[in-house]
Design an enzyme around this catalytic site. Structure first.
Site, PDB file in Angstrom:
ATOM      1  N   HIS A   1       0.872  -1.175   0.000  1.00 41.24           N
ATOM      2  CA  HIS A   1       0.000   0.000   0.000  1.00 41.24           C
ATOM      3  C   HIS A   1       0.915   1.233   0.000  1.00 41.24           C
ATOM      4  CE1 HIS A   1      -2.693   2.980   1.910  1.00 41.24           C
ATOM      5  NE2 HIS A   1      -3.700   2.220   1.522  1.00 41.24           N
TER       6      HIS A   1
ATOM      7  N   ASP B   1       3.138  -4.665   7.915  1.00 36.43           N
ATOM      8  CA  ASP B   1       1.921  -3.864   7.830  1.00 36.43           C
ATOM      9  C   ASP B   1       0.749  -4.842   7.915  1.00 36.43           C
ATOM     10  OD1 ASP B   1      -0.390  -2.724   6.878  1.00 36.43           O
ATOM     11  OD2 ASP B   1       0.527  -1.775   5.128  1.00 36.43           O
TER      12      ASP B   1
ATOM     13  N   GLN C   1      -4.490  -5.291   6.839  1.00 32.67           N
ATOM     14  CA  GLN C   1      -5.504  -6.185   6.255  1.00 32.67           C
ATOM     15  C   GLN C   1      -5.453  -7.583   6.869  1.00 32.67           C
ATOM     16  OE1 GLN C   1      -7.844  -5.140   4.384  1.00 32.67           O
ATOM     17  NE2 GLN C   1      -7.049  -3.183   3.671  1.00 32.67           N
TER      18      GLN C   1
ATOM     19  N   LYS D   1     -10.442  -0.881  10.528  1.00 32.89           N
ATOM     20  CA  LYS D   1     -10.583  -2.070   9.677  1.00 32.89           C
ATOM     21  C   LYS D   1     -10.870  -3.302  10.534  1.00 32.89           C
ATOM     22  CE  LYS D   1      -7.265  -0.395   6.252  1.00 32.89           C
ATOM     23  NZ  LYS D   1      -8.102   0.268   5.245  1.00 32.89           N
TER      24      LYS D   1
ATOM     25  N   CYS E   1      -4.750   2.535  -3.586  1.00 30.62           N
ATOM     26  CA  CYS E   1      -3.480   3.023  -2.997  1.00 30.62           C
ATOM     27  C   CYS E   1      -2.370   2.009  -3.209  1.00 30.62           C
ATOM     28  CB  CYS E   1      -3.633   3.353  -1.514  1.00 30.62           C
ATOM     29  SG  CYS E   1      -4.897   4.567  -1.170  1.00 30.62           S
TER      30      CYS E   1
HETATM   31  N1  C6P Z   1      -6.280   0.481   2.908  1.00 34.61           N
HETATM   32  C1  C6P Z   1      -8.110   0.161   1.389  1.00 34.61           C
HETATM   33  O1  C6P Z   1      -9.206   0.455   0.910  1.00 34.61           O
HETATM   34  P1  C6P Z   1      -4.893   3.674   7.322  1.00 34.61           P
HETATM   35  O2  C6P Z   1      -5.461   4.542   6.257  1.00 34.61           O
HETATM   36  O3  C6P Z   1      -3.696   4.290   7.974  1.00 34.61           O
HETATM   37  O4  C6P Z   1      -5.915   3.192   8.294  1.00 34.61           O
HETATM   38  O5  C6P Z   1      -4.408   2.327   6.589  1.00 34.61           O
HETATM   39  C2  C6P Z   1      -3.513   2.397   5.539  1.00 34.61           C
HETATM   40  C3  C6P Z   1      -3.269   1.033   4.965  1.00 34.61           C
HETATM   41  C4  C6P Z   1      -2.042   0.456   5.135  1.00 34.61           C
HETATM   42  N2  C6P Z   1      -1.771  -0.782   4.683  1.00 34.61           N
HETATM   43  C5  C6P Z   1      -2.695  -1.507   4.063  1.00 34.61           C
HETATM   44  C6  C6P Z   1      -2.345  -2.892   3.603  1.00 34.61           C
HETATM   45  C7  C6P Z   1      -3.970  -0.975   3.856  1.00 34.61           C
HETATM   46  O6  C6P Z   1      -4.887  -1.703   3.234  1.00 34.61           O
HETATM   47  C8  C6P Z   1      -4.268   0.345   4.293  1.00 34.61           C
HETATM   48  C9  C6P Z   1      -5.589   0.987   4.032  1.00 34.61           C
HETATM   49  C10 C6P Z   1      -7.602   0.931   2.571  1.00 34.61           C
HETATM   50  O7  C6P Z   1      -7.439  -0.762   0.936  1.00 34.61           O
HETATM   51  C11 C6P Z   1      -7.703   2.397   2.349  1.00 34.61           C
HETATM   52  S1  C6P Z   1      -6.659   2.934   1.040  1.00 34.61           S
END
Ligand code: C6P
Length: 413
Positions: free
Chosen positions: A129, A206, A209, A232, A371
């Site tokens: 991401h 990370d 997910q 999430k 992203c």
């Molecule tokens: N992905 C998606 O629709 P934040 O925004 O900080 O809570 O998470 C960022 C992030 C980091 N790593 C991974 C693997 C992610 O999937 C995400 C967030 C969302 O896929 C929003 S772009």
């Protein structure tokens, strides 16, 4: 019709906790399949938030009065719940952040700025991401280290031979996601951690997910850092967790200065800092959100992550089978080990148009680059449609999604 009756998740009971699932969109019952972006919030979490402002609201760690004590206890209670949730050894290894993005930036700005320089290498993967790419690009430009990228194969599986070829004694950090948000690939982070450590590198995982979909054990993985987001994992927005091994966090400098992160402040002698984790939590944090996150994690524990994982795996199988019948539909991400994410493109129908039209039928999916622009470029596309699943989704919803998709595609062709 897929059979789900052998699974130990009572989806009707789960759905009762989510009032939002009863609403309609454009006159149709909502089918919410955008869980990888944000999952919905159970009543227990909403009630915790409400209760916090009705009974506890006060600033934490500062006051001696009852409300401040109770708010502090609730806030610190989540730290222990989060510790247990990912099986960290100690609660002080849990730092609250605004989310995964901020957790990774914290590591980059604190650990990275101190430990990375010319001649060093950081390894990320093509599955990342943007929040696990851009912080490293920004820092590489400033500090002069090299960023290298582990490639993926046609299925969206990381090329582990390439990983072993790329890693060397100059590699200081491997930063990879546990589960890809765009394709659903589950990465073998335990094996990757072993390889990283064999080369004297650290590993940052990370887990944005992964945390909502599988049991996490940061010690078994051998993660040096692990990040996830509250929103999430059935919790609120604006809060997340950075796990860091105590020894590493202790050696890292603060990244933001302000109240709460200090031991003493003086103009005559050097300012000294609080012990971990408070050293990394400058200013008033998102107190209500952290307290509510604790309730979200307990809610997940009550349902059981192994049951959630099995349920979502069956949903994914069912969804993949059903949509694959649509002529000209190509699934992106066919790794043998996948979480509940189904990314696809359809010949003759632009993803954006599919997303807009299917919303008119009450179905919420995400369309775009998720992203993960470098990853999509690898597959020769700039956007996909993505359906992603949670504990409250049903096989009937998958059928509605597939029928709606068929209708939309035939309208667009
Ligand atoms: N992905 C998606 O629709 P934040 O925004 O900080 O809570 O998470 C960022 C992030 C980091 N790593 C991974 C693997 C992610 O999937 C995400 C967030 C969302 O896929 C929003 S772009």
């Amino acid at each position: 019709m897929a059979n789900f009756s052998d699974l130990l998740l009572d989806v009707a009971r789960v759905r009762r906790d989510f009032p939002i699932l009863d609403r309609e969109v454009h006159g149709k019952p909502l089918v919410y399949l955008d869980n990888a972006a944000t999952s919905q919030t159970p009543v227990q979490v909403i009630a915790t938030f409400d209760d916090y402002y009705r009974r506890l609201n006060a600033n934490i760690h500062r006051g001696l009065h009852t409300l401040a004590d109770e708010a502090t206890a609730a806030f610190e209670g989540t730290r222990e719940t989060a510790r247990a949730f990912i099986n960290a050894a100690e609660a002080r290894e849990i730092v609250f952040t605004r989310g995964t993005t901020e957790a990774i930036n914290l590591v980059a700005q604190s650990w990275g700025r101190t430990n990375l320089g010319p001649g060093d290498e950081v390894l990320i993967s093509l599955l990342e991401h943007h929040s696990n790419i851009v912080p490293w690009q920004l820092l590489a430009a400033e500090r002069g280290f090299t960023l290298k990228v582990i490639p993926v194969d046609e299925r969206g599986v990381l090329d582990l031979d390439a990983y072993r070829d790329l890693i060397n004694e100059r590699t200081k950090l491997v930063a990879v996601n546990h589960v890809s948000n765009a394709l659903g690939t589950v990465n073998p982070v335990t094996d990757m951690a072993r390889v990283a450590h064999d080369h004297g590198a650290l590993i940052l995982v990370d887990g944005a997910q992964a945390a909502p979909h599988q049991l996490i054990d940061v010690q078994a993985i051998g993660a040096d850092f692990y990040a996830f987001s509250g929103h999430k994992v059935y919790g609120p927005t604006g809060v997340g967790v950075l796990y860091g091994r105590a020894e590493l966090l202790e050696a890292m400098p603060p990244w933001q200065g302000g109240g709460e992160m200090i031991a003493t402040v003086s103009f005559e002698t050097p300012t000294t800092f609080a012990a971990i984790p408070h050293k990394f939590e400058a200013g008033t944090p998102a107190i209500a959100e952290v307290v509510a996150l604790g309730r979200a994690l307990s809610w997940v524990n009550e349902i059981g992550l192994t049951h959630i994982a099995a349920w979502e795996e069956r949903l994914l199988e069912h969804a993949t089978d059903t949509v694959s019948r649509i002529d000209g539909l190509r699934v992106l991400g066919t790794a043998p080990d996948k979480a509940g994410v189904l990314s696809f493109v359809v010949d003759g129908a632009h993803s954006q148009d599919i997303g807009l039209l299917i919303d008119q039928l009450g179905v919420a999916i995400r369309t775009g680059h998720h992203c993960a622009q470098p990853l999509l470029a690898r597959f020769g596309v700039d956007a996909t449609c993505r359906a992603s699943f949670a504990a409250y989704n049903t096989p009937e919803e998958i059928d509605i999604f597939a029928e709606s998709l068929e209708r939309v595609v035939s309208m667009l062709r």
